[in-house]
Design a protein around this motif. Structure first.
Motif, mmCIF file in Angstrom:
data_model
loop_
_atom_site.group_PDB
_atom_site.id
_atom_site.type_symbol
_atom_site.label_atom_id
_atom_site.label_comp_id
_atom_site.label_asym_id
_atom_site.label_seq_id
_atom_site.Cartn_x
_atom_site.Cartn_y
_atom_site.Cartn_z
ATOM 1 N N THR A 166 23.821 -14.694 40.193
ATOM 2 C CA THR A 166 23.976 -16.053 39.559
ATOM 3 C C THR A 166 23.967 -17.020 40.956
ATOM 4 O OG1 THR A 166 24.596 -15.414 37.478
ATOM 5 C CG2 THR A 166 24.846 -17.779 37.684
ATOM 6 N N LEU A 167 23.011 -17.751 41.060
ATOM 7 C CA LEU A 167 23.168 -18.817 42.192
ATOM 8 C C LEU A 167 24.085 -19.975 41.473
ATOM 9 C CD1 LEU A 167 19.349 -19.350 42.929
ATOM 10 C CD2 LEU A 167 21.095 -17.958 44.377
ATOM 11 N N PRO A 168 24.888 -20.664 42.703
ATOM 12 C CA PRO A 168 25.738 -21.572 42.400
ATOM 13 C C PRO A 168 25.015 -22.933 41.853
ATOM 14 C CG PRO A 168 25.895 -20.871 44.546
ATOM 15 C CD PRO A 168 24.882 -20.033 44.235
ATOM 16 N N GLN A 169 23.963 -23.232 42.466
ATOM 17 C CA GLN A 169 22.999 -24.686 42.140
ATOM 18 C C GLN A 169 21.904 -24.284 41.316
ATOM 19 O OE1 GLN A 169 23.997 -27.663 43.137
ATOM 20 N NE2 GLN A 169 26.082 -26.582 43.875
ATOM 21 N N GLY A 170 21.075 -23.211 41.736
ATOM 22 C CA GLY A 170 19.912 -22.981 41.008
ATOM 23 C C GLY A 170 18.672 -23.714 41.776
ATOM 24 N N TYR A 171 17.446 -22.509 41.701
ATOM 25 C CA TYR A 171 16.296 -23.231 42.155
ATOM 26 C C TYR A 171 15.630 -24.248 41.045
ATOM 27 C CZ TYR A 171 11.563 -23.078 44.012
ATOM 28 O OH TYR A 171 10.223 -23.258 44.124
ATOM 29 N N ILE A 172 15.103 -25.278 41.582
ATOM 30 C CA ILE A 172 14.576 -26.130 40.665
ATOM 31 C C ILE A 172 12.862 -26.314 40.880
ATOM 32 C CG2 ILE A 172 14.147 -28.584 39.914
ATOM 33 C CD1 ILE A 172 16.989 -29.102 40.670
ATOM 34 N N ASP A 173 11.989 -25.752 39.991
ATOM 35 C CA ASP A 173 10.696 -25.611 40.225
ATOM 36 C C ASP A 173 9.987 -26.815 39.949
ATOM 37 O OD1 ASP A 173 10.308 -26.049 37.468
ATOM 38 O OD2 ASP A 173 10.316 -23.936 36.961
ATOM 39 N N SER A 174 8.701 -26.913 40.580
ATOM 40 C CA SER A 174 7.982 -28.212 40.162
ATOM 41 C C SER A 174 7.964 -28.785 38.775
ATOM 42 C CB SER A 174 6.499 -27.829 40.566
ATOM 43 O OG SER A 174 5.898 -27.020 39.666
ATOM 44 N N GLU A 175 8.303 -28.162 37.861
ATOM 45 C CA GLU A 175 8.498 -28.748 36.319
ATOM 46 C C GLU A 175 9.986 -29.206 36.040
ATOM 47 O OE1 GLU A 175 6.790 -26.134 33.731
ATOM 48 O OE2 GLU A 175 4.647 -26.172 34.727
ATOM 49 N N GLY A 176 10.698 -29.077 36.956
ATOM 50 C CA GLY A 176 12.292 -29.518 36.977
ATOM 51 C C GLY A 176 13.044 -28.444 36.229
ATOM 52 N N ASN A 177 12.579 -27.209 36.015
ATOM 53 C CA ASN A 177 13.347 -26.047 35.316
ATOM 54 C C ASN A 177 14.098 -25.491 36.321
ATOM 55 O OD1 ASN A 177 12.004 -26.085 32.997
ATOM 56 N ND2 ASN A 177 10.218 -25.383 33.925
ATOM 57 N N ILE A 178 15.428 -25.279 36.126
ATOM 58 C CA ILE A 178 16.413 -24.534 37.136
ATOM 59 C C ILE A 178 16.631 -23.110 36.688
ATOM 60 C CG2 ILE A 178 18.728 -24.512 37.552
ATOM 61 C CD1 ILE A 178 19.263 -27.471 36.644
ATOM 62 N N HIS A 179 16.384 -22.320 37.801
ATOM 63 C CA HIS A 179 16.476 -20.747 37.755
ATOM 64 C C HIS A 179 17.662 -20.470 38.618
ATOM 65 C CE1 HIS A 179 12.298 -21.115 36.378
ATOM 66 N NE2 HIS A 179 12.109 -21.934 37.139
ATOM 67 N N LEU A 217 13.111 -12.118 54.784
ATOM 68 C CA LEU A 217 14.020 -11.141 54.185
ATOM 69 C C LEU A 217 14.427 -11.047 52.724
ATOM 70 C CD1 LEU A 217 15.020 -8.360 55.011
ATOM 71 C CD2 LEU A 217 17.252 -9.495 55.622
ATOM 72 N N LEU A 218 15.054 -12.382 52.441
ATOM 73 C CA LEU A 218 15.274 -12.707 51.035
ATOM 74 C C LEU A 218 14.055 -12.505 50.141
ATOM 75 C CD1 LEU A 218 18.315 -15.333 51.439
ATOM 76 C CD2 LEU A 218 18.401 -12.870 50.818
ATOM 77 N N LEU A 259 23.130 -16.425 48.815
ATOM 78 C CA LEU A 259 22.178 -14.994 48.982
ATOM 79 C C LEU A 259 22.375 -14.379 50.046
ATOM 80 C CD1 LEU A 259 19.080 -16.569 47.203
ATOM 81 C CD2 LEU A 259 20.587 -14.736 46.203
ATOM 82 N N GLN A 260 22.654 -14.810 51.282
ATOM 83 C CA GLN A 260 22.873 -14.272 52.507
ATOM 84 C C GLN A 260 24.368 -13.365 52.462
ATOM 85 O OE1 GLN A 260 22.991 -17.870 54.922
ATOM 86 N NE2 GLN A 260 21.376 -16.848 56.271
ATOM 87 N N ASP A 261 25.120 -14.021 51.889
ATOM 88 C CA ASP A 261 26.593 -13.377 51.585
ATOM 89 C C ASP A 261 25.996 -12.164 50.618
ATOM 90 O OD1 ASP A 261 29.385 -12.973 51.703
ATOM 91 O OD2 ASP A 261 29.332 -13.359 49.768
ATOM 92 N N PHE A 262 25.526 -12.283 49.650
ATOM 93 C CA PHE A 262 25.358 -11.281 48.477
ATOM 94 C C PHE A 262 24.536 -10.241 49.116
ATOM 95 C CE2 PHE A 262 23.064 -9.559 44.791
ATOM 96 C CZ PHE A 262 24.019 -9.360 44.077
ATOM 97 N N TYR A 263 23.407 -10.580 50.052
ATOM 98 C CA TYR A 263 22.739 -9.434 50.704
ATOM 99 C C TYR A 263 23.630 -8.724 51.551
ATOM 100 C CZ TYR A 263 19.595 -7.451 54.030
ATOM 101 O OH TYR A 263 18.515 -6.536 54.661
ATOM 102 N N GLN A 264 24.483 -9.214 52.493
ATOM 103 C CA GLN A 264 25.397 -8.643 53.292
ATOM 104 C C GLN A 264 26.358 -7.464 52.535
ATOM 105 O OE1 GLN A 264 25.447 -8.383 56.514
ATOM 106 N NE2 GLN A 264 23.579 -9.434 56.635
#
Length: 125
Positions: A9-22, A55-56, A85-90
Motif C-alpha cells: 500500500t503506497l503512502p501517497q498513491g498514484y494519481i491518474d489522468s482522471e484524478g483517481n488515486i491508486h 526495474l520497478l 517501493l525501493q525499500d519494499f523491493y529490497q
C-alpha cells in the motif's frame, strides 16, 4: 510454497489522468533478468538513476485499477511512494528478511520480529 507476489500500500498513491488515486498494488519477486535487462536500456545508460524506474516497472504487477503499468507510470509517482517501493523491493528480494532478535520484557522469551513499514497492513491472527 513461497509466494512470489506480495501486496503493498503506497503512502501517497498514484494519481491518474482522471484524478483517481491508486494505492494498493502487487509486486513480484525479481529475477536475475529483471536486474540485468534494464542495463541495456538507453535511458539507463545515459542516466544510471533511471535504473530503479525501469526495474520497478518490470516487477510491479498491479497498481490499483490501472489497466497497465510502464516506466511513465513510475515516473509519475510521488517521491515518498518511490522511496517506499525501493525499500519494499529490497526487503522482498534480499536473502532472508530484515528480522531482529528481541527479548520479551515480561517473560524473557526470545523471538524474531520483522518490522512493518508505514503503509503496510498488519494481519491479526
Amino acid at each position: 510454497m513461497q509466494s512470489t507476489e506480495l501486496e503493498f500500500t503506497l503512502p501517497q498513491g498514484y494519481i491518474d489522468s482522471e484524478g483517481n488515486i491508486h494505492k494498493e498494488g502487487t509486486m513480484r519477486l525479481a529475477t536475475a533478468y529483471d536486474e540485468i535487462a534494464p542495463l541495456r536500456d538507453p535511458r539507463v545508460q545515459s542516466n544510471p538513476g533511471y535504473l530503479v524506474i525501469i526495474l520497478l516497472a518490470r516487477v510491479i504487477t498491479r497498481l490499483g485499477e490501472l489497466p497497465s503499468l510502464n516506466p511513465k507510470t513510475i515516473e509519475g509517482l510521488f517521491s515518498a511512494d518511490l522511496v517506499y517501493l525501493q525499500d519494499f523491493y529490497q526487503r522482498i528480494n534480499q536473502v532472508g528478511h530484515t528480522r531482529f532478535q528481541v527479548t520479551c520484557p515480561h517473560c524473557q522469551g526470545e523471538f524474531e520480529v520483522e518490522p512493518v513499514p508505514e503503509g503496510e497492513l498488519l494481519a491479526t491472527p
